[in-house]
Design a protein around this motif. Structure first.
Motif, PDB file in Angstrom:
ATOM      1  N   TYR A 236      15.898  14.770   2.357  1.00 51.57           N
ATOM      2  CA  TYR A 236      17.386  15.019   2.913  1.00 51.57           C
ATOM      3  C   TYR A 236      17.224  15.035   4.526  1.00 51.57           C
ATOM      4  O   TYR A 236      17.415  14.374   5.224  1.00 51.57           O
ATOM      5  N   GLN A 237      16.488  16.309   4.483  1.00 50.09           N
ATOM      6  CA  GLN A 237      15.911  16.880   6.145  1.00 50.09           C
ATOM      7  C   GLN A 237      15.084  15.799   6.587  1.00 50.09           C
ATOM      8  O   GLN A 237      14.776  15.321   7.349  1.00 50.09           O
ATOM      9  N   ILE A 238      13.664  15.227   5.656  1.00 50.12           N
ATOM     10  CA  ILE A 238      13.183  13.927   6.414  1.00 50.12           C
ATOM     11  C   ILE A 238      13.779  12.626   6.557  1.00 50.12           C
ATOM     12  O   ILE A 238      13.621  12.612   8.366  1.00 50.12           O
ATOM     13  N   ASP A 239      15.338  12.882   5.983  1.00 48.35           N
ATOM     14  CA  ASP A 239      16.011  11.552   6.771  1.00 48.35           C
ATOM     15  C   ASP A 239      16.824  12.084   7.628  1.00 48.35           C
ATOM     16  O   ASP A 239      16.771  10.430   8.534  1.00 48.35           O
ATOM     17  N   VAL A 240      16.991  12.820   8.112  1.00 49.90           N
ATOM     18  CA  VAL A 240      17.630  13.281   9.045  1.00 49.90           C
ATOM     19  C   VAL A 240      16.437  13.569  10.457  1.00 49.90           C
ATOM     20  O   VAL A 240      16.891  13.078  11.269  1.00 49.90           O
ATOM     21  N   ILE A 241      15.078  14.212  10.043  1.00 44.43           N
ATOM     22  CA  ILE A 241      14.196  13.969  11.040  1.00 44.43           C
ATOM     23  C   ILE A 241      13.835  12.204  11.326  1.00 44.43           C
ATOM     24  O   ILE A 241      13.910  11.835  12.762  1.00 44.43           O
ATOM     25  N   SER A 242      13.987  11.475  10.110  1.00 47.19           N
ATOM     26  CA  SER A 242      13.081  10.580  10.880  1.00 47.19           C
ATOM     27  C   SER A 242      14.254   9.505  11.440  1.00 47.19           C
ATOM     28  O   SER A 242      14.404   8.681  12.714  1.00 47.19           O
ATOM     29  N   THR A 243      16.048  10.147  10.954  1.00 46.70           N
ATOM     30  CA  THR A 243      16.280   8.993  11.513  1.00 46.70           C
ATOM     31  C   THR A 243      16.917   9.796  13.133  1.00 46.70           C
ATOM     32  O   THR A 243      17.447   9.059  14.779  1.00 46.70           O
ATOM     33  N   MET A 244      16.295  11.208  13.504  1.00 50.65           N
ATOM     34  CA  MET A 244      16.292  11.728  14.858  1.00 50.65           C
ATOM     35  C   MET A 244      15.518  11.271  16.108  1.00 50.65           C
ATOM     36  O   MET A 244      15.550  10.504  17.027  1.00 50.65           O
ATOM     37  N   LEU A 245      14.174  10.787  14.560  1.00 51.93           N
ATOM     38  CA  LEU A 245      12.902   9.950  15.898  1.00 51.93           C
ATOM     39  C   LEU A 245      13.723   8.773  16.124  1.00 51.93           C
ATOM     40  O   LEU A 245      13.249   8.497  17.264  1.00 51.93           O
ATOM     41  N   LEU A 246      14.051   8.158  15.430  1.00 51.19           N
ATOM     42  CA  LEU A 246      14.318   6.526  15.888  1.00 51.19           C
ATOM     43  C   LEU A 246      15.527   6.472  17.161  1.00 51.19           C
ATOM     44  O   LEU A 246      15.732   5.018  17.005  1.00 51.19           O
ATOM     45  N   GLU A 247      16.149   7.433  17.251  1.00 50.74           N
ATOM     46  CA  GLU A 247      16.499   6.879  18.588  1.00 50.74           C
ATOM     47  C   GLU A 247      16.344   7.113  20.262  1.00 50.74           C
ATOM     48  O   GLU A 247      16.700   6.753  20.581  1.00 50.74           O
ATOM     49  N   ASP A 248      14.336   6.965  19.857  1.00 48.02           N
ATOM     50  CA  ASP A 248      13.564   7.100  20.727  1.00 48.02           C
ATOM     51  C   ASP A 248      13.236   5.661  21.016  1.00 48.02           C
ATOM     52  O   ASP A 248      12.909   4.939  19.515  1.00 48.02           O
ATOM     53  N   ASN A 249      13.440   4.766  21.745  1.00 50.40           N
ATOM     54  CA  ASN A 249      13.394   3.482  21.914  1.00 50.40           C
ATOM     55  C   ASN A 249      12.492   3.201  21.315  1.00 50.40           C
ATOM     56  O   ASN A 249      12.108   1.917  20.892  1.00 50.40           O
ATOM     57  N   GLN A 250      10.828   3.803  22.093  1.00 46.78           N
ATOM     58  CA  GLN A 250       9.599   2.859  21.732  1.00 46.78           C
ATOM     59  C   GLN A 250       9.271   3.584  20.264  1.00 46.78           C
ATOM     60  O   GLN A 250       8.762   2.134  19.984  1.00 46.78           O
ATOM     61  N   LEU A 251      10.003   4.245  19.335  1.00 39.01           N
ATOM     62  CA  LEU A 251       9.894   4.939  18.568  1.00 39.01           C
ATOM     63  C   LEU A 251      10.276   4.141  17.284  1.00 39.01           C
ATOM     64  O   LEU A 251       9.799   3.143  16.550  1.00 39.01           O
ATOM     65  N   ASN A 252      11.447   3.671  17.505  1.00 40.94           N
ATOM     66  CA  ASN A 252      12.072   2.445  17.310  1.00 40.94           C
ATOM     67  C   ASN A 252      11.678   0.721  17.131  1.00 40.94           C
ATOM     68  O   ASN A 252      11.909   0.480  16.380  1.00 40.94           O
ATOM     69  N   ASP A 253      11.501   0.546  18.563  1.00 37.93           N
ATOM     70  CA  ASP A 253      11.074  -0.490  18.994  1.00 37.93           C
ATOM     71  C   ASP A 253       9.566  -0.632  17.923  1.00 37.93           C
ATOM     72  O   ASP A 253       9.308  -2.518  17.332  1.00 37.93           O
ATOM     73  N   ARG A 254       8.165   0.099  17.829  1.00 38.80           N
ATOM     74  CA  ARG A 254       7.239   0.191  16.549  1.00 38.80           C
ATOM     75  C   ARG A 254       7.362  -0.023  15.429  1.00 38.80           C
ATOM     76  O   ARG A 254       7.529  -0.844  14.709  1.00 38.80           O
ATOM     77  N   MET A 255       8.936   0.546  15.003  1.00 40.02           N
ATOM     78  CA  MET A 255       9.509   0.802  13.852  1.00 40.02           C
ATOM     79  C   MET A 255       9.895  -0.990  13.062  1.00 40.02           C
ATOM     80  O   MET A 255       9.253  -1.564  11.667  1.00 40.02           O
ATOM     81  N   ASN A 256      10.424  -1.487  14.246  1.00 39.31           N
ATOM     82  CA  ASN A 256      10.755  -3.310  13.628  1.00 39.31           C
ATOM     83  C   ASN A 256       9.863  -3.753  14.227  1.00 39.31           C
ATOM     84  O   ASN A 256      10.061  -5.074  13.414  1.00 39.31           O
ATOM     85  N   GLN A 257       9.218  -3.544  14.618  1.00 44.63           N
ATOM     86  CA  GLN A 257       7.963  -4.154  15.365  1.00 44.63           C
ATOM     87  C   GLN A 257       7.131  -4.344  13.502  1.00 44.63           C
ATOM     88  O   GLN A 257       6.612  -5.157  12.886  1.00 44.63           O
ATOM     89  N   THR A 258       6.624  -3.185  13.442  1.00 40.23           N
ATOM     90  CA  THR A 258       6.028  -3.293  11.630  1.00 40.23           C
ATOM     91  C   THR A 258       7.153  -3.460  10.429  1.00 40.23           C
ATOM     92  O   THR A 258       6.532  -4.248   9.971  1.00 40.23           O
TER      93      THR A 258
END
Length: 277
Positions: A236-258
């Motif tokens: 659950y804590q990792i889910d929260v951290i992951s969601t917070m990280l994906l608020e960063d546009n660059q990290l979100n774009d990389r995730m979508n590309q992956t």
């Protein structure tokens, strides 16, 4: 801080008999209204004197004051016509609610920023925590971060010796007393790495070695042994951290590309199989 939170916080410092009392109280906190000290002593295979000493360690005058504090903690009651569904639902609800009460938002935000800035990230865990470490690693890799997980005790020590100042090392252990993880974390810390832990006990060895410790509720204290998931609070804590990280546009774009690359590769593999058939 409620009395239950205080019991969990101080759990590693209790004696073996006091841990029996603590575990019983944490598992049965919703049904302690009418229990007396003799009954509790019998249920925990301890003595009234031990229970009194335990209460005083929690800054209570005695068992009566301790029970008053326990009764003041609001219980979680979920109505559901399906008994099994309700049981599981109550379990996960309690884990999440207790974890939310334990974690500090500023610690989460600090960890997220540290992950984003770290040139290298190492994640350590063994057993079921090792599986969680692998899951966390895959998530961060899909965001384009330089991360590796180590779940073998020998390789963990080797990897920890490679960590240097600026690197981030994350240790995962529900108990905070996993020897292999703690030895690797200590080695990384001595090399100047920044240490983050995810554990249940702020007084544990792992937590004390960490620059930041994210606390989670220990699901073993809920008392539903038939389906307990010891890693649920950590995930659950990792889910929260992951969601917070994906608020960063660059990290979100990389995730979508992956995701696009993985999807395209899966599609190509399926087309190849169809051609062969």
């Amino acid at each position: 801080m409620t009395i239950l939170e205080e019991i969990q916080q101080k759990f590693p410092s209790f004696s073996d008999k006091e841990k029996k009392i603590a575990t019983y109280l944490l598992k049965n906190s919703d049904t302690l209204t009418n229990i007396n000290i003799s009954t509790l002593a019998k249920e925990t295979n301890t003595s009234p004197a031990t229970i009194t000493r335990f209460a005083k360690k929690l800054n209570q005058n005695g068992f009566v004051d301790l029970k008053i504090q326990l009764s003041a903690v609001p219980a979680v009651h979920i109505e559901n016509d399906m008994a099994i569904n309700s049981d599981v639902y109550n379990f996960y609800t309690k884990v999440i609610e207790q974890t939310e009460q334990m974690v500090k938002q500023e610690d989460l935000e600090n960890v997220v920023q540290t992950i984003k800035k770290a040139p290298r990230i190492f994640i350590f865990g063994v057993g079921s925590s090792g599986l969680t470490a692998l899951e966390f690693t895959q998530r961060l890799m899909r965001m384009g971060l330089n991360v590796v997980s180590t779940t073998d005790s020998h390789m963990m020590l080797i990897t920890s010796s490679m960590a240097v100042s600026g690197d981030l090392v994350i240790g995962i252990s529900a108990s905070g007393e996993t020897t292999d993880v703690n030895e690797a974390i200590l080695c990384s810390k001595q090399n100047g790495a920044h240490i983050v832990s995810i554990t249940s006990f702020p007084e544990s060895t792992l937590s004390k070695l960490s620059d930041t410790s994210l606390l989670v509720y220990n699901s073993a204290f809920i008392g539903r042994e038939r389906f307990i998931n010891s890693q649920f609070a950590i995930m659950y804590q990792i889910d929260v951290i992951s969601t917070m990280l994906l608020e960063d546009n660059q990290l979100n774009d990389r995730m979508n590309q992956t995701i696009k690359v993985i999807t395209r590769n899966s599609l190509n593999e399926e087309l190849k199989r169809n051609e062969k058939s």
